[in-house]
Scaffold this motif. Sequence first.
Motif, PDB file in Angstrom:
ATOM      1  N   LYS A 192      21.808  56.221   1.625  1.00  0.00           N
ATOM      2  CA  LYS A 192      22.764  55.655   2.572  1.00  0.00           C
ATOM      3  C   LYS A 192      22.288  55.841   3.996  1.00  0.00           C
ATOM      4  O   LYS A 192      22.373  54.931   4.821  1.00  0.00           O
ATOM      5  CB  LYS A 192      24.137  56.309   2.389  1.00  0.00           C
ATOM      6  CG  LYS A 192      25.185  55.805   3.385  1.00  0.00           C
ATOM      7  CD  LYS A 192      26.505  56.524   3.204  1.00  0.00           C
ATOM      8  CE  LYS A 192      27.508  56.065   4.264  1.00  0.00           C
ATOM      9  NZ  LYS A 192      28.797  56.822   4.156  1.00  0.00           N
ATOM     10  N   ASP A 193      21.801  57.045   4.319  1.00  0.00           N
ATOM     11  CA  ASP A 193      21.394  57.384   5.677  1.00  0.00           C
ATOM     12  C   ASP A 193      19.945  57.864   5.696  1.00  0.00           C
ATOM     13  O   ASP A 193      19.446  58.421   4.712  1.00  0.00           O
ATOM     14  CB  ASP A 193      22.302  58.475   6.258  1.00  0.00           C
ATOM     15  CG  ASP A 193      23.758  58.026   6.335  1.00  0.00           C
ATOM     16  OD1 ASP A 193      24.005  56.969   6.944  1.00  0.00           O
ATOM     17  OD2 ASP A 193      24.626  58.727   5.780  1.00  0.00           O
ATOM     18  N   ILE A 194      19.303  57.690   6.834  1.00  0.00           N
ATOM     19  CA  ILE A 194      17.885  58.009   6.971  1.00  0.00           C
ATOM     20  C   ILE A 194      17.573  59.472   6.643  1.00  0.00           C
ATOM     21  O   ILE A 194      16.554  59.775   6.006  1.00  0.00           O
ATOM     22  CB  ILE A 194      17.396  57.656   8.389  1.00  0.00           C
ATOM     23  CG1 ILE A 194      17.385  56.132   8.594  1.00  0.00           C
ATOM     24  CG2 ILE A 194      16.007  58.231   8.662  1.00  0.00           C
ATOM     25  CD1 ILE A 194      16.385  55.400   7.726  1.00  0.00           C
ATOM     26  N   HIS A 195      18.436  60.388   7.032  1.00  0.00           N
ATOM     27  CA  HIS A 195      18.130  61.808   6.833  1.00  0.00           C
ATOM     28  C   HIS A 195      18.009  62.195   5.360  1.00  0.00           C
ATOM     29  O   HIS A 195      17.417  63.233   5.030  1.00  0.00           O
ATOM     30  CB  HIS A 195      19.177  62.688   7.523  1.00  0.00           C
ATOM     31  CG  HIS A 195      20.535  62.634   6.899  1.00  0.00           C
ATOM     32  ND1 HIS A 195      20.889  63.423   5.827  1.00  0.00           N
ATOM     33  CD2 HIS A 195      21.629  61.891   7.203  1.00  0.00           C
ATOM     34  CE1 HIS A 195      22.143  63.163   5.493  1.00  0.00           C
ATOM     35  NE2 HIS A 195      22.617  62.240   6.302  1.00  0.00           N
ATOM     36  N   GLU A 196      18.536  61.374   4.452  1.00  0.00           N
ATOM     37  CA  GLU A 196      18.460  61.670   3.026  1.00  0.00           C
ATOM     38  C   GLU A 196      17.022  61.584   2.498  1.00  0.00           C
ATOM     39  O   GLU A 196      16.731  62.050   1.396  1.00  0.00           O
ATOM     40  CB  GLU A 196      19.365  60.718   2.248  1.00  0.00           C
ATOM     41  CG  GLU A 196      20.850  60.913   2.542  1.00  0.00           C
ATOM     42  CD  GLU A 196      21.708  59.844   1.898  1.00  0.00           C
ATOM     43  OE1 GLU A 196      21.446  59.505   0.722  1.00  0.00           O
ATOM     44  OE2 GLU A 196      22.624  59.327   2.565  1.00  0.00           O
ATOM     45  N   ILE A 197      16.142  60.998   3.298  1.00  0.00           N
ATOM     46  CA  ILE A 197      14.721  60.956   2.935  1.00  0.00           C
ATOM     47  C   ILE A 197      14.189  62.363   2.717  1.00  0.00           C
ATOM     48  O   ILE A 197      13.341  62.603   1.842  1.00  0.00           O
ATOM     49  CB  ILE A 197      13.911  60.256   4.041  1.00  0.00           C
ATOM     50  CG1 ILE A 197      14.289  58.781   4.113  1.00  0.00           C
ATOM     51  CG2 ILE A 197      12.407  60.418   3.823  1.00  0.00           C
ATOM     52  CD1 ILE A 197      13.788  58.097   5.363  1.00  0.00           C
ATOM     53  N   LEU A 198      14.670  63.314   3.499  1.00  0.00           N
ATOM     54  CA  LEU A 198      14.180  64.693   3.424  1.00  0.00           C
ATOM     55  C   LEU A 198      14.437  65.307   2.045  1.00  0.00           C
ATOM     56  O   LEU A 198      13.616  66.072   1.537  1.00  0.00           O
ATOM     57  CB  LEU A 198      14.814  65.540   4.522  1.00  0.00           C
ATOM     58  CG  LEU A 198      14.508  65.064   5.958  1.00  0.00           C
ATOM     59  CD1 LEU A 198      15.385  65.793   6.957  1.00  0.00           C
ATOM     60  CD2 LEU A 198      13.039  65.242   6.282  1.00  0.00           C
TER      61      LEU A 198
END
Length: 207
Positions: A192-198
């Motif tokens: 959903k959000d970019i930070h979930e890539i981590l």
Amino acid sequence: MDSFTVNKAIIFDLDGTIWNSIPYRIHAWQLAFRDYGMDTDPEVIRLMIGYPGSMLIKKMNAKDPEIEKTEEKYFEKMLNDVKFYPDVEKTFHDLKKLGFKIAIVTSSRRNMVEKIKIEADAIVTMDDVSSGKPDPEAYLKAIKIVGSTPSRTIVVGDIDNDLIPAKKLGCIAILVNHGLQKKSENKDYEIKDIHEILDIIQSLNWK
């Protein structure tokens, strides 16, 4: 080349992926087409954002390539209102701490991209390649610039057109939906959000 001797890389699309520009792009295209006597469906334009402008012009059964330059002029007037998604800056910072090289591959023109501040190790625009997305040319160029390989590269985009070249090359493909319903036949992951890539990177356990 041994996988442990090359850089880890992550390639981001720009419009609609890390930059909340889609509504402004749609409006700019509508204004541009209107200048050429054409009324357009914003939904059709939305579905074509991320493709080369020439393809959108052809989709609308228009012929004058100057329409794209007109759209850029309108969009440039909106730049102060276009923002990066709130978690992008911190996520980029965290990715660099993890040793990732960051690249941007976009269907936008270089003169437009140069007007915004992007903290990236490489930026490949429509002007830097002979074939735009979904051709993998721009991705190969970005991977070469940052000193990586497809097997050590993650690609993040908001439409399938961003992910098709990723799968052709053997990169990991991540679809970001920003809370909207998205479809992709080429995604390995959806967030959903970019930070979930981590979280995905942690699960990959890349050294």
